[in-house]
Design an enzyme around this catalytic site. Structure first.
Site: not given
Length: 190
Positions: A84, A136, A148
């Site tokens: 990510c 994240h 993402h």
């Protein structure tokens, strides 16, 4: 999916910096054609073009160019895959020349906190997916959507932040400062 892309493109029109260049339009057309989405968007994309900001447009176009790239823990390139934060870092570096820290928690610390209601395309959205804050990160695209690199066995994709999974894990929104020499000169000293 049919409704997702037009919404993303139209929502990007909320941020206006300057009219994008013809090259940006051609890049977007090529990407959407390659992904098989151009025929579905039709006139909606033509209408949205008039108000899409140059920086947000370039950032979102660049991010969408990585759709389908596989997830790889620690990955930071399209050739080897992304995690990510590697994905976010690559998009910002290639789109606007801004080098962000490598880890998602470091990216959160290095950017400006904003309220969720202030989100604009190109802002960062953070989630607690590993029982720790800012574990994240993704790039906000507008209309509650973000792009993402989700997890092992998956690929870069667009998701809706309004889904229960993401709502319960939302950690905050951040804006990446893109100070220019003009902005610095125009700002009064503090």
């Amino acid at each position: 999916m049919k409704r997702l892309i037009p919404v993303i493109v139209l929502s990007c029109s909320a941020t206006v910096y300057a009219q994008p260049s013809e090259t940006a339009y051609q890049d977007m057309d090529a990407l959407l054609t390659e992904k098989g989405l151009m025929t579905r968007l039709g006139e909606q994309i033509q209408q949205a073009r008039e108000s899409v900001g140059e920086k947000a447009s370039e950032l979102v176009i660049n991010a969408m160019g990585f759709l389908g790239v596989p997830y790889k823990y620690g990955g930071n390139s399209a050739e080897t895959g992304f995690d990510c934060s590697g994905f976010v870092r690559a998009v910002f570096e290639q789109s606007v020349g801004k080098v962000l820290p490598r880890r998602s928690d470091e990216q959160a610390a290095a950017t400006q906190a904003i309220d969720r209601s202030e989100l604009k395309p190109g802002d960062l959205v953070f989630f607690n997916t590993m029982r720790r804050a800012f574990s994240h990160v993704g790039i906000y695209m507008g209309d509650g959507k973000f792009i993402h690199a989700p997890r092992t066995g998956s690929q870069v994709r667009v998701e809706d932040m309004r889904l229960a999974y993401w709502q319960t894990r939302f950690n905050g929104a951040r804006r990446v400062p893109l100070a220019t020499a003009e902005a610095s000169a125009a700002s009064p000293p503090r």
